[in-house]
Motif scaffolding. Structure first.
Motif, PDB file in Angstrom:
ATOM      1  N   UNK A 266       9.737  27.958   7.696  1.00  0.00           N
ATOM      2  CA  UNK A 266      10.253  29.158   7.034  1.00  0.00           C
ATOM      3  C   UNK A 266       9.364  29.560   5.852  1.00  0.00           C
ATOM      4  N   UNK A 267       8.848  28.563   5.132  1.00  0.00           N
ATOM      5  CA  UNK A 267       8.023  28.871   3.953  1.00  0.00           C
ATOM      6  C   UNK A 267       6.573  29.173   4.322  1.00  0.00           C
ATOM      7  N   UNK A 268       6.165  28.766   5.529  1.00  0.00           N
ATOM      8  CA  UNK A 268       4.786  28.941   6.019  1.00  0.00           C
ATOM      9  C   UNK A 268       3.764  28.222   5.144  1.00  0.00           C
ATOM     10  N   UNK A 269       4.184  27.230   4.404  1.00  0.00           N
ATOM     11  CA  UNK A 269       3.201  26.486   3.613  1.00  0.00           C
ATOM     12  C   UNK A 269       3.810  25.164   3.150  1.00  0.00           C
ATOM     13  N   UNK A 270       2.972  24.329   2.567  1.00  0.00           N
ATOM     14  CA  UNK A 270       3.459  23.075   2.001  1.00  0.00           C
ATOM     15  C   UNK A 270       3.438  21.940   3.005  1.00  0.00           C
ATOM     16  N   UNK A 271       3.630  20.755   2.483  1.00  0.00           N
ATOM     17  CA  UNK A 271       3.681  19.562   3.312  1.00  0.00           C
ATOM     18  C   UNK A 271       4.832  18.714   2.800  1.00  0.00           C
ATOM     19  N   UNK A 272       5.137  17.659   3.517  1.00  0.00           N
ATOM     20  CA  UNK A 272       6.203  16.768   3.061  1.00  0.00           C
ATOM     21  C   UNK A 272       5.723  15.329   3.009  1.00  0.00           C
ATOM     22  N   UNK A 273       6.076  14.671   1.944  1.00  0.00           N
ATOM     23  CA  UNK A 273       5.974  13.215   1.892  1.00  0.00           C
ATOM     24  C   UNK A 273       7.105  12.756   0.990  1.00  0.00           C
ATOM     25  N   UNK A 274       7.669  11.564   1.228  1.00  0.00           N
ATOM     26  CA  UNK A 274       8.754  11.131   0.344  1.00  0.00           C
ATOM     27  C   UNK A 274       8.247  11.002  -1.089  1.00  0.00           C
ATOM     28  N   UNK A 275       9.119  11.172  -2.074  1.00  0.00           N
ATOM     29  CA  UNK A 275       8.700  11.205  -3.483  1.00  0.00           C
ATOM     30  C   UNK A 275       7.965   9.934  -3.894  1.00  0.00           C
ATOM     31  N   UNK A 276       8.268   8.825  -3.196  1.00  0.00           N
ATOM     32  CA  UNK A 276       7.689   7.549  -3.626  1.00  0.00           C
ATOM     33  C   UNK A 276       6.356   7.261  -2.925  1.00  0.00           C
ATOM     34  N   UNK A 277       5.890   8.188  -2.070  1.00  0.00           N
ATOM     35  CA  UNK A 277       4.688   7.895  -1.272  1.00  0.00           C
ATOM     36  C   UNK A 277       3.486   7.559  -2.161  1.00  0.00           C
ATOM     37  N   UNK A 278       3.343   8.310  -3.253  1.00  0.00           N
ATOM     38  CA  UNK A 278       2.171   8.070  -4.113  1.00  0.00           C
ATOM     39  C   UNK A 278       2.235   6.685  -4.768  1.00  0.00           C
ATOM     40  N   UNK A 279       3.474   6.289  -5.160  1.00  0.00           N
ATOM     41  CA  UNK A 279       3.651   4.960  -5.774  1.00  0.00           C
ATOM     42  C   UNK A 279       3.474   3.879  -4.713  1.00  0.00           C
ATOM     43  N   UNK A 280       3.963   4.160  -3.507  1.00  0.00           N
ATOM     44  CA  UNK A 280       3.811   3.213  -2.394  1.00  0.00           C
ATOM     45  C   UNK A 280       2.336   3.011  -2.085  1.00  0.00           C
ATOM     46  N   UNK A 281       1.603   4.113  -2.138  1.00  0.00           N
ATOM     47  CA  UNK A 281       0.184   4.074  -1.842  1.00  0.00           C
ATOM     48  C   UNK A 281      -0.545   3.216  -2.893  1.00  0.00           C
ATOM     49  N   UNK A 282      -0.192   3.463  -4.160  1.00  0.00           N
ATOM     50  CA  UNK A 282      -0.800   2.696  -5.253  1.00  0.00           C
ATOM     51  C   UNK A 282      -0.426   1.215  -5.124  1.00  0.00           C
ATOM     52  N   UNK A 283       0.860   0.967  -4.874  1.00  0.00           N
ATOM     53  CA  UNK A 283       1.335  -0.423  -4.755  1.00  0.00           C
ATOM     54  C   UNK A 283       0.651  -1.132  -3.586  1.00  0.00           C
ATOM     55  N   UNK A 284       0.397  -0.370  -2.495  1.00  0.00           N
ATOM     56  CA  UNK A 284      -0.238  -1.010  -1.331  1.00  0.00           C
ATOM     57  C   UNK A 284      -1.647  -1.493  -1.681  1.00  0.00           C
ATOM     58  N   UNK A 285      -2.274  -0.821  -2.653  1.00  0.00           N
ATOM     59  CA  UNK A 285      -3.609  -1.253  -3.091  1.00  0.00           C
ATOM     60  C   UNK A 285      -3.483  -2.399  -4.104  1.00  0.00           C
ATOM     61  N   UNK A 286      -2.611  -2.185  -5.114  1.00  0.00           N
ATOM     62  CA  UNK A 286      -2.497  -3.176  -6.194  1.00  0.00           C
ATOM     63  C   UNK A 286      -1.931  -4.510  -5.711  1.00  0.00           C
ATOM     64  N   UNK A 287      -0.965  -4.409  -4.803  1.00  0.00           N
ATOM     65  CA  UNK A 287      -0.297  -5.639  -4.342  1.00  0.00           C
ATOM     66  C   UNK A 287      -0.610  -5.876  -2.869  1.00  0.00           C
ATOM     67  N   UNK A 288      -1.869  -5.718  -2.542  1.00  0.00           N
ATOM     68  CA  UNK A 288      -2.298  -5.764  -1.144  1.00  0.00           C
ATOM     69  C   UNK A 288      -1.793  -7.010  -0.396  1.00  0.00           C
ATOM     70  N   UNK A 289      -1.897  -8.176  -1.044  1.00  0.00           N
ATOM     71  CA  UNK A 289      -1.537  -9.438  -0.366  1.00  0.00           C
ATOM     72  C   UNK A 289      -0.051  -9.442  -0.008  1.00  0.00           C
ATOM     73  N   UNK A 290       0.780  -9.023  -0.978  1.00  0.00           N
ATOM     74  CA  UNK A 290       2.234  -9.011  -0.738  1.00  0.00           C
ATOM     75  C   UNK A 290       2.548  -7.973   0.340  1.00  0.00           C
ATOM     76  N   UNK A 291       1.919  -6.804   0.205  1.00  0.00           N
ATOM     77  CA  UNK A 291       2.094  -5.704   1.166  1.00  0.00           C
ATOM     78  C   UNK A 291       1.789  -6.178   2.584  1.00  0.00           C
ATOM     79  N   UNK A 292       0.658  -6.882   2.717  1.00  0.00           N
ATOM     80  CA  UNK A 292       0.238  -7.313   4.053  1.00  0.00           C
ATOM     81  C   UNK A 292       1.180  -8.364   4.628  1.00  0.00           C
ATOM     82  N   UNK A 293       1.837  -9.122   3.744  1.00  0.00           N
ATOM     83  CA  UNK A 293       2.756 -10.145   4.247  1.00  0.00           C
ATOM     84  C   UNK A 293       4.069  -9.520   4.736  1.00  0.00           C
ATOM     85  N   UNK A 294       4.511  -8.432   4.061  1.00  0.00           N
ATOM     86  CA  UNK A 294       5.851  -7.918   4.364  1.00  0.00           C
ATOM     87  C   UNK A 294       5.898  -6.717   5.309  1.00  0.00           C
ATOM     88  N   UNK A 295       4.787  -6.015   5.465  1.00  0.00           N
ATOM     89  CA  UNK A 295       4.856  -4.788   6.283  1.00  0.00           C
ATOM     90  C   UNK A 295       4.966  -5.125   7.765  1.00  0.00           C
TER      91      UNK A 295
END
Ligand SMILES: NC(=O)c1ccc[n+]([C@@H]2O[C@H](COP(=O)([O-])OP(=O)(O)OC[C@H]3O[C@@H](n4cnc5c(N)ncnc54)[C@H](OP(=O)(O)O)[C@@H]3O)[C@@H](O)[C@H]2O)c1
Length: 295
Positions: A266-295
């Protein structure tokens, strides 16, 4: 609590209950999937979507099925594609009973000959396509050590998640240019994070098409074709059903995702990602070992 507040805003302030009922979510899900930008009126949706011709792949189940019903309810004319013909026929009949138009095309989009038939069907379609929703997708979660004799896993995911939309778009782009159309890519939030173990086939194919879309987006924009990416977390559909570990994990509902996509159309523009995606992305880098164990 949050979901009650959410409904309060929608019903009392906007008086337009076009909103996913967050009360069907747990508290954790309400927190994870809350997004106030989804306040959007049903009437506005009808005004903007009605009369558009929308090509939707993966329409037979899950997100695609919910989206087809919502778009039909908003007055769109639909071309629905998937393999399961009986399911498409059932959906078509429901949509016709709603007074909307839907044509169906049964195809296995991993097969080149089926893709060619779809393209030739579209060439003879009497109306121009306004929106292409690339939604059909195949997901595989498997350790590389269980995949050593399964080259076909990598072929199938690339075929459906990457080569299918590329081939369809090479045909559709000139048509979308005429209608000043829109491309919606249903993607996964994983592509915004560092690669997770066991997801090589799926993540590589989804990331490949995400890169392709983001690369062509600027060129398309100059020709007035808009693009939107929908980066989804887990969604409770048949796709995740085989993975036992996901049974108790927070997941969006397909009807909610359908509303998010309809709003982007309807808006013909924009994208969607959950609000926490950017923090999730950062956390996946910072806490890579934990991330890899639990995902
Ligand atoms: N569910 C999630 O957690 C999740 C998360 C992130 C992103 N996504 C993305 O969301 C999109 C929709 O997935 P979903 O969750 O709704 O899954 P779903 O319920 O499994 O639906 C997948 C759709 O794709 C169609 N499809 C599968 N293989 C096909 C093929 N070879 N040719 C033509 N159509 C085919 C299926 O129809 P037929 O079987 O009838 O062909 C079905 O309509 C996908 O792109 C997926 O990657 C899902």
């Amino acid at each position: 609590m949050l979901s009650i507040y959410y409904d309060y805003i929608v019903i009392n302030k906007l008086n337009q209950p076009f909103i996913f009922n967050m009360q069907s979510y747990s508290i954790l899900e309400s927190l994870l999937f809350f997004n106030p930008i989804f306040l959007f009126g049903k009437e506005k949706l009808k005004r903007t979507i009605s009369g558009k011709t929308i090509l939707l792949t993966g329409a037979s189940f899950g997100i695609g099925e919910s989206l087809a019903l919502l778009l039909a309810d908003s007055g769109a004319e639909l071309i629905l594609v998937a393999r399961t013909e009986e399911k498409l026929l059932e959906l078509q009949s429901k949509i016709r009973q709603m007074g909307a138009k839907a044509e169906i095309f049964a195809a296995d989009l991993t097969k080149d000959e089926d893709l060619d038939k779809l393209i030739s069907y579209l060439s003879s379609y009497p109306k121009d396509i306004d929106v292409f929703v690339n939604n059909a997708g195949k997901s595989i979660r498997r350790s590389i050590f269980d995949s050593l004799d399964r080259y076909h896993d990598f072929q199938r995911t690339m075929a459906l998640n990457y080569f299918t939309p590329v081939k369809l778009l090479l045909y559709l782009i000139p048509k979308l240019e005429m209608t000043k159309g829109q491309i919606i890519n249903v993607s996964a939030v994983n592509v915004l994070m560092i690669p997770a173990p066991k997801w090589a086939a799926y993540q590589a194919s989804k990331t490949a098409f995400d890169q392709w879309m983001r690369s062509v987006a600027a060129e398309l924009r100059k020709r007035r074709i808009s693009t939107s990416n929908v980066y989804l977390p887990l969604v409770r559909t048949g796709m995740i059903a085989p993975t036992k570990a996901y049974e108790k994990m927070p997941a969006m509902k397909p009807a909610h995702v359908a509303k998010i996509i309809a709003r982007l159309i309807a808006k013909r523009k924009g994208s969607y990602q959950p609000w926490w995606a950017i923090w999730g992305s950062l956390a996946s880098v910072l806490f890579r070992k934990i991330w890899e164990r639990f995902v």
